[in-house]
Structures are given as structure tokens and as C-alpha cells.
Design an enzyme around this catalytic site. Sequence first.
Site, PDB file in Angstrom:
ATOM      1  N   SER A   1      10.647  57.862  14.951  1.00 20.27           N
ATOM      2  CA  SER A   1      11.508  58.325  13.855  1.00 20.27           C
ATOM      3  C   SER A   1      10.906  59.494  13.088  1.00 20.27           C
ATOM      4  O   SER A   1      11.197  59.689  11.909  1.00 20.27           O
ATOM      5  CB  SER A   1      11.815  57.165  12.895  1.00 20.27           C
ATOM      6  OG  SER A   1      12.500  56.150  13.586  1.00 20.27           O
TER       7      SER A   1
ATOM      8  N   GLU B   1       8.804  52.237   9.385  1.00 23.39           N
ATOM      9  CA  GLU B   1      10.192  52.526   9.722  1.00 23.39           C
ATOM     10  C   GLU B   1      11.136  51.400   9.295  1.00 23.39           C
ATOM     11  O   GLU B   1      12.231  51.259   9.832  1.00 23.39           O
ATOM     12  CB  GLU B   1      10.301  52.796  11.219  1.00 23.39           C
ATOM     13  CG  GLU B   1       9.498  54.025  11.639  1.00 23.39           C
ATOM     14  CD  GLU B   1       9.553  54.258  13.138  1.00 23.39           C
ATOM     15  OE1 GLU B   1      10.611  54.690  13.622  1.00 23.39           O
ATOM     16  OE2 GLU B   1       8.548  54.007  13.812  1.00 23.39           O
TER      17      GLU B   1
ATOM     18  N   SER C   1      22.731  59.207  14.482  1.00 22.29           N
ATOM     19  CA  SER C   1      22.007  58.959  15.726  1.00 22.29           C
ATOM     20  C   SER C   1      22.700  59.581  16.935  1.00 22.29           C
ATOM     21  O   SER C   1      23.925  59.519  17.085  1.00 22.29           O
ATOM     22  CB  SER C   1      21.854  57.459  15.964  1.00 22.29           C
ATOM     23  OG  SER C   1      21.071  56.866  14.968  1.00 22.29           O
TER      24      SER C   1
END
Length: 356
Positions: free
Chosen positions: A183, A15, A317
Amino acid sequence: MKKRIGLLYGGKSAEHEVSLATALAVSKALNYKEYDVYPVYITSEGEWKRGPLLEGPADNTAQLQLGDGPGQANDISEFLPTEADGQLDVIVPLLHGPNGEDGTVQGLLEVLNLPYVGNGVLASAAGMDKVIMKQLFSVAGLKQTPYVYFLRSDWQKNREQLLDQVETELTWPVFVKPANLGSSVGISKAQNRDELNAAVLEALKFDRKVIVEQGVNGREIEIAVLGNDEPECSVAGEIKPLKGFYDYEAKYKDGDTALVVPAELDNAVYEQLADQAKRAFKILDCSGLVRADFFVTEENDVLINEVNTMPGFTPYSMFPLMWQQSGLSYPDLIEQLINLAIERHREKQQLQSKRD
């Protein structure tokens, strides 16, 4: 006097790119009149690099990938509390996944006795491991979906038996995930035994432990939690993928997802979500921030899926979007997280390290 803030990002993790995107967004949200901001970059190989003072927001993620130029170093000892110039007042970890979000870096910062934003060692480690997290949710009495988990060594020895177990205990479709990753990396949806086999092999590329979760026919609802001992919840948001499910591409690259904030929910359902989010926060001993993810069925049953102890702050987000719709702007959210970190650190300094 300005606070000296260290943005800690990158990391030796799948990530890494997500972390860079988060760091870029946060650099654009900080108030440079109140903070001196120093980038602290961990390369994908695990090398630490502290950069010079940022004069303003970074223009792109490439600018945040520090090289070997002047004013940079790769000596972790620079983060030790000293009176020398360069000491940082607060670290803002923006690391996602293993070697960053799982308690490892948090443990280092604890040893260095540095204030840092977000969750501590226990909450980070337990929140990263989806199996441990779900087991703690059970202790807290939170309702969740059925699941099966196993290690790589189990899979290598008993593949057919594990496939049988999934088919016996769960119903299609199922979601296969690395237990220790976030994620949406390495996650696959399986509709049959062949797809399950392929999905497990994909997940095992990223972790030695795999979790297989029962698919749920329900709305994907999230809620943001902020605080230390007395956490508060934002309005809820809803994820509406425009394709199969909310995978890595939809989350970070193509934006192929509708984000509805606030979500349209009955007040009674929202109260259940907020209550369960706070209970999850407390059973994991969280601090600072958490994003709690739920399924809400047509019958308005609320099932907790997972919590994310370091939700992203990218333009896509949900965490900052939900707080923005709750009346807390992005810059104010960052400031509050920094203040919560200092508050928690001060409380810890009151503990005795020696017996009377």
C-alpha cells in the site's frame, strides 16, 4: 441455504486503515440474499472480535471497528470447525501488510481447516517479501529492474558502504521501500545520496529489510489475475500519478491519480503482460487473486515490478476496476473469489493425512 461468510479485517499492521476501507467496500458489494455475513475484526493491538450478523452493508469504517458489546468475542477458538451455531463456511481475509497478508493468518486458517479467499501461506509470504519475490521472478525468467537490498543490521554497521553500493549499481532516481509492506507505506523516491539516506531511515521504521530499486522511465501498467490452477487475466490498467509517484496519499486519500482502464496498449504488449502475470502467479504458487504491476518503456519493453497477493477493494482500487471493464461486476467478482476458495479447500481435503 445461505453460506456463512466471515469478513476478516483490521489487523496489527501499519495498513490497518487500508484494511478497514477495503472491508467497507466489500461489505457493500456482497449479496445479502445469498450470504450471512459476520464481521471478524482484528484490532490494531491484535485482539480478535467477532461481531453479530450484518443485516446489510456497513455505513462507515467506524461501524466495523467492533467494541465489547453483546455478540462479540475475542476467542480465536470460535473459528474452529464445530457443529455449534456460529461456524463459518468461508473466511474472506481483507488484511493488508504484515500479520495478515504475509501468510501468518493464512497459516492459522490452514490449521483450523477453514476455507478462505485468496492466496495460501507460501504465496502470501513470498509475495509480501519483495526481495524473495524478485528472486523467484528471476527463477521464472521474468525481466525486472535492478535492485539492492540489505538488513537494518547491515545498515547500522556499513551505512557508507551501502550508500556507495547503491550509487555504483543503480542510477538516480531510486525508490526505497520496506521489503515487507504494501500500500505504498514507507516508500520514498530519492534523487541523491542525502535523500537516499533519509529514505532508508523512513523505510526502516516499518521493516528490518529495505529494498532500493532502480527508477524506470516508463508507464505504470497493472493487470488483474483471477483463478487457481488455470488463472485468467483482466484487461490492463494504467496508473498516471498527477504528482511525483503513486504514494499512499494518492492511492487511498486524495485520489490525486488518473486511473485509465483499459490502458491503451498494443495487443502484443498486452499479451506479454498477461503471459508474465500468469508466470508470476504460478512461480509463487498463487491462488484466488493477484494484481501484477509492470513498467512498460517507450520501446515497449515489459518489466515486472511486483505482485500484490491481497489487492485492495477500495473505491480507488484497480483490481475490481479492471475486472469490471473485463465484464465481471464487483458482486460477481466477490462471488467468484468465494467459489474459488471453496474449490481449493475441497481439493485439499482429498489429500491423505495418514499412510496406507
